[in-house]
Motif scaffolding. Sequence first.
Motif, PDB file in Angstrom:
ATOM      1  N   HIS A   9       0.828  -1.194   0.000  1.00 55.65           N
ATOM      2  CA  HIS A   9       0.000   0.000   0.000  1.00 55.65           C
ATOM      3  C   HIS A   9       0.866   1.248   0.000  1.00 55.65           C
ATOM      4  N   SER A  10       0.289   2.383   0.334  1.00 50.22           N
ATOM      5  CA  SER A  10       0.913   3.670   0.070  1.00 50.22           C
ATOM      6  C   SER A  10       2.266   3.816   0.739  1.00 50.22           C
ATOM      7  N   GLY A 287      -8.183  -2.281  -5.092  1.00 45.22           N
ATOM      8  CA  GLY A 287      -6.960  -1.626  -5.545  1.00 45.22           C
ATOM      9  C   GLY A 287      -5.990  -1.303  -4.423  1.00 45.22           C
ATOM     10  N   ARG A 288      -5.009  -0.507  -4.790  1.00 46.25           N
ATOM     11  CA  ARG A 288      -4.011  -0.054  -3.830  1.00 46.25           C
ATOM     12  C   ARG A 288      -4.603   1.075  -2.992  1.00 46.25           C
ATOM     13  N   GLN A 289      -4.421   0.990  -1.692  1.00 47.34           N
ATOM     14  CA  GLN A 289      -4.990   1.971  -0.778  1.00 47.34           C
ATOM     15  C   GLN A 289      -3.882   2.655   0.022  1.00 47.34           C
ATOM     16  N   THR A 292      -4.435   5.026   5.666  1.00 44.02           N
ATOM     17  CA  THR A 292      -5.733   5.139   6.332  1.00 44.02           C
ATOM     18  C   THR A 292      -6.771   4.260   5.646  1.00 44.02           C
ATOM     19  N   GLY A 293      -6.716   4.192   4.320  1.00 48.10           N
ATOM     20  CA  GLY A 293      -7.644   3.348   3.584  1.00 48.10           C
ATOM     21  C   GLY A 293      -7.498   1.883   3.938  1.00 48.10           C
ATOM     22  N   VAL A 294      -6.253   1.421   4.041  1.00 46.79           N
ATOM     23  CA  VAL A 294      -6.012   0.031   4.420  1.00 46.79           C
ATOM     24  C   VAL A 294      -6.568  -0.256   5.805  1.00 46.79           C
ATOM     25  N   GLN A 296      -8.910   1.313   7.344  1.00 45.26           N
ATOM     26  CA  GLN A 296     -10.373   1.385   7.316  1.00 45.26           C
ATOM     27  C   GLN A 296     -10.975   0.090   6.782  1.00 45.26           C
ATOM     28  N   TRP A 297     -10.404  -0.451   5.719  1.00 39.68           N
ATOM     29  CA  TRP A 297     -10.905  -1.716   5.183  1.00 39.68           C
ATOM     30  C   TRP A 297     -10.702  -2.854   6.177  1.00 39.68           C
ATOM     31  N   MET A 298      -9.585  -2.838   6.879  1.00 42.81           N
ATOM     32  CA  MET A 298      -9.373  -3.869   7.900  1.00 42.81           C
ATOM     33  C   MET A 298     -10.410  -3.751   9.015  1.00 42.81           C
ATOM     34  N   ARG A 299     -10.657  -2.537   9.471  1.00 38.22           N
ATOM     35  CA  ARG A 299     -11.623  -2.317  10.542  1.00 38.22           C
ATOM     36  C   ARG A 299     -13.030  -2.745  10.130  1.00 38.22           C
ATOM     37  N   ALA A 300     -13.301  -2.684   8.822  1.00 38.64           N
ATOM     38  CA  ALA A 300     -14.625  -3.055   8.333  1.00 38.64           C
ATOM     39  C   ALA A 300     -14.741  -4.547   8.032  1.00 38.64           C
ATOM     40  N   SER A 301     -13.631  -5.280   8.206  1.00 39.91           N
ATOM     41  CA  SER A 301     -13.605  -6.712   7.896  1.00 39.91           C
ATOM     42  C   SER A 301     -13.720  -7.544   9.164  1.00 39.91           C
ATOM     43  N   ASP A 302     -13.766  -8.873   8.976  1.00 39.06           N
ATOM     44  CA  ASP A 302     -13.931  -9.785  10.112  1.00 39.06           C
ATOM     45  C   ASP A 302     -12.734 -10.691  10.345  1.00 39.06           C
ATOM     46  N   VAL A 303     -12.029 -11.071   9.265  1.00 40.56           N
ATOM     47  CA  VAL A 303     -10.916 -12.018   9.372  1.00 40.56           C
ATOM     48  C   VAL A 303      -9.839 -11.624   8.368  1.00 40.56           C
ATOM     49  N   PHE A 304      -8.583 -11.642   8.795  1.00 39.83           N
ATOM     50  CA  PHE A 304      -7.471 -11.382   7.882  1.00 39.83           C
ATOM     51  C   PHE A 304      -6.859 -12.717   7.450  1.00 39.83           C
ATOM     52  N   VAL A 305      -6.524 -12.817   6.144  1.00 37.36           N
ATOM     53  CA  VAL A 305      -5.978 -14.058   5.599  1.00 37.36           C
ATOM     54  C   VAL A 305      -4.711 -13.758   4.806  1.00 37.36           C
TER      55      VAL A 305
END
Length: 403
Positions: A9-10, A287-289, A292-294, A296-305
Amino acid sequence: MQFDSNDGHSERPRPLPGGMEERFIATNTARTAPRKCLLLHVEPTTYICHKLVFLKSDSAYDFDVYFVTGKGSQNWGLQDVGGEVLEDPTAGILTRMKRFLGLTAKIVGGKFSVALVAGWGTPTLLWFSLLLRLSGIPFCFDSDTQLAKSRRGFKEAVKRAIYPSLFRAASALLPAGKRQAEFFKAYGVREDHIHLQHMTVDVNQIRSLPMIEKSEFRRANGIAEESVVYIFVGRLERVKALDILFAAFEKVSAKQEGSILIVVGDGSMRSKVEGWAARSSSVRYVGRQGFTGVMQWMRASDVFVLASTIEPWGLVVNEAMACGLPVIASDRVGSVDDLVLEGQNGFVVPAGDADALAAAMLKLVSAPELRKRMGEVSEQIIANWTMEAEVARIKQVLALVSR
């Protein structure tokens, strides 16, 4: 300055959150005359640049920063961090020779009290490590290297012949974590020669970022609140085993309608990822974030893989945990020995095994309370893995070995 997170990412810097530099200096600065320290790295990655900001804020040291190259895996924005690039492809040969000979003269002339060298993977790093040794300047290797999956053949024989002497030449070794420490031990390094670095990101900054509320962000991006969202963040390259991830997710989505896979990043496999996303309404490529975008997407998700087949450490795991996510990672991700407790904050699966990955993902798909509990454990584990703590360890070792 504060730098965006590593791995796809950025890359641009931003100011540290208010007062952080002053707090760091106040709590970590030794009130002694500055010692001259050489910091020699391969390239100015985001993680390295961020760590340098914290290190250079300490008036106990006068740091000279050098990079072997400024054009490596990504365009990192070297102008934002200072330091000289020894093999800068944009500079003329005379400029490169001047820099190379200038650093050689400093080392031979005994200008440094101590040095931190980021590994031994290039001839330039090996050359200056040898010069430091011959000049009597104590130096430390820092490394995120883990043992190869197969330890047979000619290449391994060369390592067994060379590495023990090479590692003894260093005054101390700073592995990223437990698995990286085992790498050094496998080549005969004494345990008292090894100091765990605890490789990390700026956990405190991640936890303090103002975020859009999860349900609001999902609603704005067309994701149902009840959907179970898996997320991958990283470079879109073959070593990230994206084909394995997609094969596993197909099994998950076939059994659990409404599951979603978010893919964040860019790389040589982008067109393939876009194709997968176009064929499946359950796959979203965003896309590439930026940093802060990354988050935010993590905070809106449930599981990281993270299904990588090659991943020396995987700082994105630290980031995901700081965002309160359970982690499912392959056994080739170098941070799992330290950060992923099986069944407590995630699962570790064999690299390249789509069935095993799918089975781990399915354990969490219909278990909201388990996901919540695992996410809380992730936050508890990562709370002590701060950039401040990592830099404090590095400075302790530098002070221990410096002349």
